[in-house]
Design a protein around this motif. Structure first.
Motif, PDB file in Angstrom:
ATOM      1  N   UNK A 306       0.831  -1.200   0.000  1.00 44.77           N
ATOM      2  CA  UNK A 306       0.000   0.000   0.000  1.00 44.77           C
ATOM      3  C   UNK A 306       0.868   1.252   0.000  1.00 44.77           C
ATOM      4  N   UNK A 307       2.103   1.138   0.502  1.00 42.21           N
ATOM      5  CA  UNK A 307       3.015   2.282   0.576  1.00 42.21           C
ATOM      6  C   UNK A 307       3.931   2.331  -0.639  1.00 42.21           C
ATOM      7  N   UNK A 308       4.594   1.209  -0.949  1.00 41.82           N
ATOM      8  CA  UNK A 308       5.628   1.301  -1.973  1.00 41.82           C
ATOM      9  C   UNK A 308       5.095   1.205  -3.400  1.00 41.82           C
ATOM     10  N   UNK A 309       3.899   0.695  -3.610  1.00 42.64           N
ATOM     11  CA  UNK A 309       3.354   0.672  -4.974  1.00 42.64           C
ATOM     12  C   UNK A 309       3.084   2.081  -5.498  1.00 42.64           C
ATOM     13  N   UNK A 310       2.436   2.995  -4.740  1.00 37.29           N
ATOM     14  CA  UNK A 310       2.294   4.371  -5.246  1.00 37.29           C
ATOM     15  C   UNK A 310       3.630   5.071  -5.475  1.00 37.29           C
ATOM     16  N   UNK A 311       4.603   4.806  -4.582  1.00 40.83           N
ATOM     17  CA  UNK A 311       5.919   5.421  -4.783  1.00 40.83           C
ATOM     18  C   UNK A 311       6.559   4.927  -6.069  1.00 40.83           C
ATOM     19  N   UNK A 312       6.427   3.647  -6.315  1.00 43.67           N
ATOM     20  CA  UNK A 312       6.967   3.085  -7.556  1.00 43.67           C
ATOM     21  C   UNK A 312       6.269   3.683  -8.772  1.00 43.67           C
ATOM     22  N   UNK A 313       4.945   3.848  -8.671  1.00 41.29           N
ATOM     23  CA  UNK A 313       4.210   4.426  -9.790  1.00 41.29           C
ATOM     24  C   UNK A 313       4.631   5.852 -10.083  1.00 41.29           C
ATOM     25  N   UNK A 314       4.854   6.668  -9.034  1.00 40.30           N
ATOM     26  CA  UNK A 314       5.296   8.044  -9.256  1.00 40.30           C
ATOM     27  C   UNK A 314       6.719   8.094  -9.799  1.00 40.30           C
ATOM     28  N   UNK A 315       7.573   7.187  -9.320  1.00 39.47           N
ATOM     29  CA  UNK A 315       8.967   7.200  -9.768  1.00 39.47           C
ATOM     30  C   UNK A 315       9.099   6.804 -11.235  1.00 39.47           C
ATOM     31  N   UNK A 316       8.186   5.996 -11.724  1.00 34.47           N
ATOM     32  CA  UNK A 316       8.281   5.518 -13.113  1.00 34.47           C
ATOM     33  C   UNK A 316       7.249   6.174 -14.023  1.00 34.47           C
ATOM     34  N   UNK A 317       6.602   7.251 -13.558  1.00 36.75           N
ATOM     35  CA  UNK A 317       5.552   7.881 -14.358  1.00 36.75           C
ATOM     36  C   UNK A 317       6.117   8.463 -15.647  1.00 36.75           C
ATOM     37  N   UNK A 318       7.302   9.073 -15.574  1.00 36.52           N
ATOM     38  CA  UNK A 318       7.887   9.731 -16.740  1.00 36.52           C
ATOM     39  C   UNK A 318       8.825   8.811 -17.518  1.00 36.52           C
ATOM     40  N   UNK A 319       8.970   7.593 -17.064  1.00 34.52           N
ATOM     41  CA  UNK A 319       9.920   6.679 -17.701  1.00 34.52           C
ATOM     42  C   UNK A 319       9.170   5.733 -18.630  1.00 34.52           C
ATOM     43  N   UNK A 320       9.519   5.762 -19.904  1.00 38.44           N
ATOM     44  CA  UNK A 320       8.892   4.883 -20.890  1.00 38.44           C
ATOM     45  C   UNK A 320       9.729   3.609 -20.998  1.00 38.44           C
ATOM     46  N   UNK A 321       9.329   2.592 -20.269  1.00 36.15           N
ATOM     47  CA  UNK A 321      10.091   1.349 -20.240  1.00 36.15           C
ATOM     48  C   UNK A 321       9.820   0.531 -21.493  1.00 36.15           C
ATOM     49  N   UNK A 322      10.829  -0.216 -21.942  1.00 39.07           N
ATOM     50  CA  UNK A 322      10.616  -0.984 -23.168  1.00 39.07           C
ATOM     51  C   UNK A 322       9.654  -2.142 -22.995  1.00 39.07           C
ATOM     52  N   UNK A 323       9.533  -2.704 -21.785  1.00 40.84           N
ATOM     53  CA  UNK A 323       8.625  -3.832 -21.585  1.00 40.84           C
ATOM     54  C   UNK A 323       7.200  -3.311 -21.419  1.00 40.84           C
ATOM     55  N   UNK A 324       6.283  -3.728 -22.293  1.00 43.84           N
ATOM     56  CA  UNK A 324       4.907  -3.224 -22.169  1.00 43.84           C
ATOM     57  C   UNK A 324       4.195  -3.745 -20.937  1.00 43.84           C
ATOM     58  N   UNK A 325       4.573  -4.918 -20.422  1.00 48.77           N
ATOM     59  CA  UNK A 325       3.913  -5.476 -19.244  1.00 48.77           C
ATOM     60  C   UNK A 325       4.859  -5.469 -18.045  1.00 48.77           C
ATOM     61  N   UNK A 326       5.692  -4.425 -17.953  1.00 48.44           N
ATOM     62  CA  UNK A 326       6.662  -4.378 -16.864  1.00 48.44           C
ATOM     63  C   UNK A 326       5.958  -4.312 -15.515  1.00 48.44           C
ATOM     64  N   UNK A 327       4.845  -3.603 -15.410  1.00 44.53           N
ATOM     65  CA  UNK A 327       4.150  -3.505 -14.130  1.00 44.53           C
ATOM     66  C   UNK A 327       3.651  -4.867 -13.683  1.00 44.53           C
ATOM     67  N   UNK A 328       3.141  -5.657 -14.629  1.00 42.98           N
ATOM     68  CA  UNK A 328       2.653  -6.974 -14.262  1.00 42.98           C
ATOM     69  C   UNK A 328       3.803  -7.883 -13.829  1.00 42.98           C
TER      70      UNK A 328
END
Length: 435
Positions: A306-328
């Motif tokens: 509940x704490x680190x998932x939002x932080x991870x989402x904000x940290x990677x918001x501007x980063x276009x990762x090559x893996x389309x299903x990286x979050x999964x």
């Protein structure tokens, strides 16, 4: 008849074969030269003894020439009058074009360089952006905070372009190209950008991304805004893309000044995967059950996410990762969903089966809600198209990818032939439909 090769009449004037005399018959037959198959028929030579009309450019009569031919082999012609040494028209070597400028007509339909911006306007924007860009970002943060605190539920703008301040930012590397306006400076600036985007798109395809085509191949694309290639033109961008095996798509619609590069990859040659009816895969193998997390650790993971998932989402918001299903993929390792918590906590085969069937039912219902017309572009001439769903690792971790494939086969789902199987991360399934 006297042979003209004799020593006595070799260069004589007034003798047989010399100047001023009646031209003799052709001593070499009727076809002294090899006939040109593409030339027009040549009329026969005039009869001997017929007077020859005078040539207006010479002081002596010569026989009429039906076509431009080489002079007689024994006539003493001035060097400048020899036609076989005259250069044919349009045979001058053309100067090589600079490498940074595309050849005219090489990429028809693609726009050329856009109008050059004023140097004063470019300099003012470059200087003022260091002031308004930070203020813009601070304003966006304040706006988001106000919307969250006020529980705003209204609709946003039709485009989120106003959120990205970088679209109005001129980096120092582009400043030189904007000021000089030379195509070579623009190419030097945009080439690394194209290379990075092409590499990211190809990595995206390797990770399972791309748009599936009717032939089961997948197409990936990259787009460039006109501000990135203003002085080079879309034709220059296409030329750079073709060096890497990509080709351009003609702009259409409102984005007539934007360019898109695409590359199509063929479908995998074969699928190295077990059949749904094969015996169960062994635990620990790619298709078998994977180790689950400890039942004692799982509640802490459930709470801490509940704490680190939002932080991870904000940290990677501007980063276009090559893996389309990286979050999964990341979530399957560091998070646990409410639906999968019971199955992973008990690690019961029956609980995993219920969880897999529940996710399959949900995704199937969502996919069947799409109309057949939405697959019009991917429909084959015989009216066949594929519906597609994807199961992630978190759905079948403790049961194994082969068990999930067997359960999906009960509803007609099979492995998607457009993708290389990747059971360690996800299962891509398809079902054939007929319009």
């Amino acid at each position: 008849m006297t042979n003209s090769h004799g020593h006595g009449g070799e260069h004589g004037y007034g003798t047989a074969g010399g100047y001023g005399a009646v031209p003799p018959q052709n001593p070499y037959g009727q076809a002294p030269y090899e006939q040109n198959p593409y030339a027009q028929p040549v009329p026969p030579q005039p009869y001997p003894g017929r007077p020859v009309p005078p040539q207006p450019y010479a002081g002596r009569p010569v026989p009429p020439q039906p076509y431009a031919a080489a002079p007689e082999p024994y006539a003493a012609q001035p060097p400048a009058a020899a036609p076989q040494f005259a250069a044919p028209p349009h045979s001058q070597p053309q100067q090589p074009q600079p490498h940074s400028q595309p050849q005219p007509g090489a990429f028809p339909g693609f726009p050329g360089p856009l109008p050059r911006r004023s140097r004063l306007a470019v300099l003012l924007q470059f200087l003022l952006q260091w002031i308004y860009a930070p203020l813009w970002i601070v304003g966006l943060v304040i706006l988001f905070a106000v919307l969250i605190l006020s529980d705003y539920n209204g609709g946003g703008p039709s485009s989120d372009g106003w959120l990205k301040v970088n679209r109005t930012f001129i980096p120092p590397r582009r400043l030189r190209a904007e000021l000089t306006g030379r195509p070579e400076d623009w190419e030097r600036y945009v080439t690394p950008i194209i290379r990075r985007r092409i590499a990211a798109a190809e990595a995206k395809h390797a990770a399972g991304g791309g748009e599936v085509q009717a032939d089961l191949g997948r197409e990936v694309s990259v787009g460039l805004a006109d501000r990135l290639y203003r002085g080079l033109g879309a034709a220059g961008v296409v030329r750079i893309g073709e060096r890497h095996g990509w080709h351009g798509v003609l702009p259409s619609g409102p984005n007539t000044v934007h360019i898109r590069l695409v590359r199509r990859f063929p479908a995998p040659a074969g699928l190295n995967a077990p059949s749904p009816h094969d015996p169960p895969a062994a635990p620990g193998t790619p298709w078998g059950p994977q180790p689950t997390r400890s039942a004692l650790l799982l509640p802490f993971v459930f709470l801490l996410q509940i704490v680190y998932v939002p932080v991870y989402g904000l940290a990677t918001f501007w980063n276009d990762r090559p893996e389309p299903d990286h979050w999964e993929r990341w979530g399957a390792r560091w998070t646990v969903g409410p639906r999968a918590f019971r199955a992973e906590f008990t690690d019961s085969p029956a609980a995993w089966d219920r969880h897999i069937r529940r996710i399959l039912q949900r995704d199937t219902k969502r996919e069947l809600a799409r109309t057949a017309d939405s697959y019009a572009r991917l429909t084959t001439p015989d009216g066949t198209y594929f519906r597609r769903i994807q199961l992630h690792r978190a759905t079948y971790r403790g049961a194994g990818a082969h068990r999930a494939l067997s359960i999906a086969a009960e509803d007609g789902w099979t492995l998607d032939p457009a993708y290389t199987p990747d059971p360690a991360n996800s299962l891509r399934l398809c079902r054939r439909e007929q319009r």
